[in-house]
Design a protein around this motif. Structure first.
Motif, PDB file in Angstrom:
ATOM      1  N   ASP A 238     -66.564 -57.176  65.750  1.00  0.00           N
ATOM      2  CA  ASP A 238     -65.658 -57.892  64.683  1.00  0.00           C
ATOM      3  C   ASP A 238     -65.884 -59.611  64.886  1.00  0.00           C
ATOM      4  O   ASP A 238     -65.931 -60.194  63.977  1.00  0.00           O
ATOM      5  CB  ASP A 238     -64.116 -57.818  65.081  1.00  0.00           C
ATOM      6  CG  ASP A 238     -63.619 -56.503  64.237  1.00  0.00           C
ATOM      7  OD1 ASP A 238     -64.418 -56.012  63.318  1.00  0.00           O
ATOM      8  OD2 ASP A 238     -62.833 -55.947  64.703  1.00  0.00           O
ATOM      9  N   LEU A 239     -66.013 -59.879  66.070  1.00  0.00           N
ATOM     10  CA  LEU A 239     -66.397 -61.350  66.423  1.00  0.00           C
ATOM     11  C   LEU A 239     -67.692 -61.699  65.597  1.00  0.00           C
ATOM     12  O   LEU A 239     -67.932 -62.849  65.219  1.00  0.00           O
ATOM     13  CB  LEU A 239     -66.245 -61.768  67.739  1.00  0.00           C
ATOM     14  CG  LEU A 239     -66.405 -63.388  67.959  1.00  0.00           C
ATOM     15  CD1 LEU A 239     -65.366 -63.644  69.191  1.00  0.00           C
ATOM     16  CD2 LEU A 239     -67.718 -63.701  68.246  1.00  0.00           C
ATOM     17  N   ARG A 240     -68.509 -61.113  65.928  1.00  0.00           N
ATOM     18  CA  ARG A 240     -70.235 -61.349  65.387  1.00  0.00           C
ATOM     19  C   ARG A 240     -70.218 -61.659  64.044  1.00  0.00           C
ATOM     20  O   ARG A 240     -70.658 -62.213  63.450  1.00  0.00           O
ATOM     21  CB  ARG A 240     -71.141 -60.410  66.358  1.00  0.00           C
ATOM     22  CG  ARG A 240     -71.202 -60.341  67.596  1.00  0.00           C
ATOM     23  CD  ARG A 240     -71.948 -61.750  68.053  1.00  0.00           C
ATOM     24  NE  ARG A 240     -72.378 -61.868  69.691  1.00  0.00           N
ATOM     25  CZ  ARG A 240     -72.820 -62.633  70.148  1.00  0.00           C
ATOM     26  NH1 ARG A 240     -73.091 -63.697  69.615  1.00  0.00           N
ATOM     27  NH2 ARG A 240     -73.120 -62.494  71.462  1.00  0.00           N
ATOM     28  N   GLY A 241     -69.160 -60.498  63.444  1.00  0.00           N
ATOM     29  CA  GLY A 241     -69.671 -60.175  61.916  1.00  0.00           C
ATOM     30  C   GLY A 241     -68.622 -61.508  61.464  1.00  0.00           C
ATOM     31  O   GLY A 241     -69.059 -62.028  60.472  1.00  0.00           O
ATOM     32  N   ALA A 242     -67.576 -61.769  62.160  1.00  0.00           N
ATOM     33  CA  ALA A 242     -66.637 -62.869  61.492  1.00  0.00           C
ATOM     34  C   ALA A 242     -67.378 -64.266  61.682  1.00  0.00           C
ATOM     35  O   ALA A 242     -67.246 -64.967  60.692  1.00  0.00           O
ATOM     36  CB  ALA A 242     -65.384 -62.826  62.299  1.00  0.00           C
ATOM     37  N   VAL A 243     -68.107 -64.631  62.711  1.00  0.00           N
ATOM     38  CA  VAL A 243     -68.711 -65.873  62.846  1.00  0.00           C
ATOM     39  C   VAL A 243     -69.961 -65.951  61.552  1.00  0.00           C
ATOM     40  O   VAL A 243     -70.010 -66.933  61.219  1.00  0.00           O
ATOM     41  CB  VAL A 243     -69.247 -66.012  64.075  1.00  0.00           C
ATOM     42  CG1 VAL A 243     -70.436 -67.059  64.467  1.00  0.00           C
ATOM     43  CG2 VAL A 243     -68.347 -66.046  65.243  1.00  0.00           C
ATOM     44  N   LYS A 244     -70.606 -64.782  61.449  1.00  0.00           N
ATOM     45  CA  LYS A 244     -71.600 -64.802  60.598  1.00  0.00           C
ATOM     46  C   LYS A 244     -71.210 -65.168  58.978  1.00  0.00           C
ATOM     47  O   LYS A 244     -71.594 -65.772  58.148  1.00  0.00           O
ATOM     48  CB  LYS A 244     -72.369 -63.527  60.625  1.00  0.00           C
ATOM     49  CG  LYS A 244     -73.367 -63.406  62.130  1.00  0.00           C
ATOM     50  CD  LYS A 244     -74.423 -62.181  61.649  1.00  0.00           C
ATOM     51  CE  LYS A 244     -74.967 -61.965  63.058  1.00  0.00           C
ATOM     52  NZ  LYS A 244     -75.885 -63.263  63.348  1.00  0.00           N
ATOM     53  N   SER A 245     -69.952 -64.370  58.777  1.00  0.00           N
ATOM     54  CA  SER A 245     -69.106 -64.533  57.726  1.00  0.00           C
ATOM     55  C   SER A 245     -68.681 -65.948  57.532  1.00  0.00           C
ATOM     56  O   SER A 245     -69.066 -66.696  56.217  1.00  0.00           O
ATOM     57  CB  SER A 245     -68.112 -63.568  57.403  1.00  0.00           C
ATOM     58  OG  SER A 245     -67.241 -63.729  56.114  1.00  0.00           O
ATOM     59  N   PHE A 246     -68.141 -66.459  58.361  1.00  0.00           N
ATOM     60  CA  PHE A 246     -67.733 -67.929  58.376  1.00  0.00           C
ATOM     61  C   PHE A 246     -68.908 -68.743  57.819  1.00  0.00           C
ATOM     62  O   PHE A 246     -68.623 -69.786  57.166  1.00  0.00           O
ATOM     63  CB  PHE A 246     -66.964 -68.174  59.566  1.00  0.00           C
ATOM     64  CG  PHE A 246     -66.559 -69.510  59.664  1.00  0.00           C
ATOM     65  CD1 PHE A 246     -65.068 -69.786  59.320  1.00  0.00           C
ATOM     66  CD2 PHE A 246     -67.110 -70.635  59.704  1.00  0.00           C
ATOM     67  CE1 PHE A 246     -64.358 -70.875  59.429  1.00  0.00           C
ATOM     68  CE2 PHE A 246     -66.610 -72.035  59.859  1.00  0.00           C
ATOM     69  CZ  PHE A 246     -65.140 -71.968  59.872  1.00  0.00           C
ATOM     70  N   ALA A 248     -71.810 -68.260  56.399  1.00  0.00           N
ATOM     71  CA  ALA A 248     -72.602 -67.621  55.265  1.00  0.00           C
ATOM     72  C   ALA A 248     -71.491 -68.240  54.308  1.00  0.00           C
ATOM     73  O   ALA A 248     -71.899 -68.788  53.101  1.00  0.00           O
ATOM     74  CB  ALA A 248     -72.739 -66.355  55.210  1.00  0.00           C
ATOM     75  N   ASP A 249     -70.100 -67.728  54.235  1.00  0.00           N
ATOM     76  CA  ASP A 249     -69.176 -67.808  53.201  1.00  0.00           C
ATOM     77  C   ASP A 249     -67.923 -68.675  53.351  1.00  0.00           C
ATOM     78  O   ASP A 249     -67.180 -68.779  52.369  1.00  0.00           O
ATOM     79  CB  ASP A 249     -68.841 -66.395  52.738  1.00  0.00           C
ATOM     80  CG  ASP A 249     -70.206 -65.309  52.385  1.00  0.00           C
ATOM     81  OD1 ASP A 249     -70.898 -65.767  51.939  1.00  0.00           O
ATOM     82  OD2 ASP A 249     -70.084 -64.396  53.170  1.00  0.00           O
ATOM     83  N   GLY A 250     -67.848 -69.277  54.348  1.00  0.00           N
ATOM     84  CA  GLY A 250     -66.535 -69.856  54.734  1.00  0.00           C
ATOM     85  C   GLY A 250     -65.208 -69.206  55.263  1.00  0.00           C
ATOM     86  O   GLY A 250     -65.439 -67.947  55.530  1.00  0.00           O
ATOM     87  N   PRO A 251     -64.328 -69.801  55.601  1.00  0.00           N
ATOM     88  CA  PRO A 251     -63.371 -68.987  56.365  1.00  0.00           C
ATOM     89  C   PRO A 251     -62.634 -68.205  55.387  1.00  0.00           C
ATOM     90  O   PRO A 251     -62.569 -68.169  54.232  1.00  0.00           O
ATOM     91  CB  PRO A 251     -62.316 -70.192  56.838  1.00  0.00           C
ATOM     92  CG  PRO A 251     -62.549 -70.998  55.788  1.00  0.00           C
ATOM     93  CD  PRO A 251     -63.977 -71.269  55.478  1.00  0.00           C
ATOM     94  N   GLY A 252     -61.946 -66.910  55.933  1.00  0.00           N
ATOM     95  CA  GLY A 252     -61.120 -66.105  55.333  1.00  0.00           C
ATOM     96  C   GLY A 252     -61.732 -64.974  54.586  1.00  0.00           C
ATOM     97  O   GLY A 252     -61.161 -64.228  53.739  1.00  0.00           O
ATOM     98  N   LYS A 253     -63.151 -64.792  54.736  1.00  0.00           N
ATOM     99  CA  LYS A 253     -63.766 -63.827  54.024  1.00  0.00           C
ATOM    100  C   LYS A 253     -64.343 -62.530  54.815  1.00  0.00           C
ATOM    101  O   LYS A 253     -64.728 -61.552  54.216  1.00  0.00           O
ATOM    102  CB  LYS A 253     -65.139 -64.516  53.415  1.00  0.00           C
ATOM    103  CG  LYS A 253     -64.936 -65.701  52.603  1.00  0.00           C
ATOM    104  CD  LYS A 253     -64.168 -65.687  51.361  1.00  0.00           C
ATOM    105  CE  LYS A 253     -63.799 -66.653  50.567  1.00  0.00           C
ATOM    106  NZ  LYS A 253     -64.840 -67.579  50.383  1.00  0.00           N
ATOM    107  N   ALA A 254     -63.844 -62.814  56.129  1.00  0.00           N
ATOM    108  CA  ALA A 254     -64.543 -61.774  56.805  1.00  0.00           C
ATOM    109  C   ALA A 254     -63.604 -60.479  56.848  1.00  0.00           C
ATOM    110  O   ALA A 254     -62.478 -60.618  56.592  1.00  0.00           O
ATOM    111  CB  ALA A 254     -64.511 -62.013  58.397  1.00  0.00           C
ATOM    112  N   THR A 255     -64.094 -59.326  57.056  1.00  0.00           N
ATOM    113  CA  THR A 255     -63.463 -57.978  56.974  1.00  0.00           C
ATOM    114  C   THR A 255     -63.615 -57.663  58.533  1.00  0.00           C
ATOM    115  O   THR A 255     -64.717 -57.678  59.035  1.00  0.00           O
ATOM    116  CB  THR A 255     -63.665 -57.010  56.223  1.00  0.00           C
ATOM    117  OG1 THR A 255     -65.261 -56.681  56.199  1.00  0.00           O
ATOM    118  CG2 THR A 255     -63.483 -57.495  54.675  1.00  0.00           C
ATOM    119  N   PHE A 256     -62.547 -56.985  59.059  1.00  0.00           N
ATOM    120  CA  PHE A 256     -62.413 -56.269  60.560  1.00  0.00           C
ATOM    121  C   PHE A 256     -62.486 -54.743  60.325  1.00  0.00           C
ATOM    122  O   PHE A 256     -62.099 -54.377  59.615  1.00  0.00           O
ATOM    123  CB  PHE A 256     -61.354 -56.914  61.282  1.00  0.00           C
ATOM    124  CG  PHE A 256     -61.495 -58.577  61.332  1.00  0.00           C
ATOM    125  CD1 PHE A 256     -62.631 -59.205  62.146  1.00  0.00           C
ATOM    126  CD2 PHE A 256     -60.864 -59.114  60.468  1.00  0.00           C
ATOM    127  CE1 PHE A 256     -62.567 -60.566  62.001  1.00  0.00           C
ATOM    128  CE2 PHE A 256     -60.675 -60.731  60.492  1.00  0.00           C
ATOM    129  CZ  PHE A 256     -61.478 -61.282  61.147  1.00  0.00           C
TER     130      PHE A 256
END
Length: 259
Positions: A238-246, A248-256
């Motif tokens: 979750d952390l690794r994916g959310a950092v990459k999402s942030f 690439a796409d900015g905040p609030g786009k990650a899914t967990f």
């Protein structure tokens, strides 16, 4: 035979329902079923759990015949140890726990509520630790957990008077987290808890661990453990994916996923 506790799974959310209306009294049978349901949550953790009740009230308290059956202090100690284990196990579950109080919530149910991470209440809810009516003090951790939220003075008042307090008062005391309108209450608490279930579950567990250290030894003890706890989250997807999402796409786009 009708069951007193029901545990349902809704995707990543577990819903534990106290289902013994009209009073939802604490009995030996309910205790056994509740312990079993908690065991299922421990064995197969969801990403969040909602504890709620059926009927007009959450609970009218403990079936007093359970106390009458204790013939001496030694027997009572065994019973109270078993009762205390229920909220203690809930408090250590490694995911967010939410208690929904839609109506009157007395004694054991309130003690379960304050063992949960978050308490959501209907504007019509009332709360009380009324053990004084049988010459007893609360035995399931409610006094001390209430003190942790509201202070020792408030806990003494709450227990010693045996009065009932409305949701607005307990929100002001920092015991209840949020008060919702009675209309649509079930939908509101499910939406709130579902949102938690869709979050970074391992990070939520880390937050609970940090606060456990704080409750035990204050800021100093929490500081001793926070960096290790937080660093461990770098091993989660979750952390690794959310950092990459942030990035690439900015905040609030990650899914967990909870992993």
């Amino acid at each position: 035979m009708a069951t007193s506790i029901r545990l349902d799974r809704e995707d990543d959310l577990a819903v534990l329902t106290i289902a013994s209306p009209p009073l939802n009294l604490y009995t030996a049978e309910l205790q056994g079923e509740l312990s079993e349901a908690i065991g299922e949550l421990e064995a197969t953790p969801p990403r969040a759990a909602l504890i709620r009740a059926e009927g007009k009230i959450v609970s009218g308290g403990v079936d007093v015949s359970l106390f009458d059956a204790q013939t001496n202090a030694a027997e009572a100690k065994v019973l109270f140890d078993e009762m205390l284990a229920i909220p203690d196990r809930i408090a250590t579950l490694p995911f967010p726990t939410v208690f929904a109080a839609h109506g009157l919530c007395l004694t054991w149910a309130f003690e379960v509520a304050v063992a949960c991470d978050i308490i959501l209440a209907s504007e019509k809810a009332k709360f009380g630790l009324v053990e004084r009516v049988v010459g007893l003090t609360p035995t399931m951790g409610g006094t001390q957990r209430l003190a942790a939220r509201a202070g020792v003075g408030r806990a003494k008042e709450f227990v010693m008077t045996g009065a009932t307090y409305d949701a607005a008062t307990l929100e002001r005391w920092n015991v209840v987290n949020r008060v919702f309108p009675a209309d649509g209450f079930d939908e509101a608490v499910r939406a709130f808890t579902t949102d938690l279930a869709q979050g970074p579950t391992r990070a939520h567990a880390a937050t609970k661990k940090v606060l456990e250290h704080y409750e035990h030894g204050g800021v100093a003890e929490a500081n001793e453990h926070i960096t290790t706890i937080a660093a461990g989250l770098f091993d989660t997807e979750d952390l690794r994916g959310a950092v990459k999402s942030f990035l690439a796409d900015g905040p609030g786009k990650a899914t967990f996923t909870g992993r």
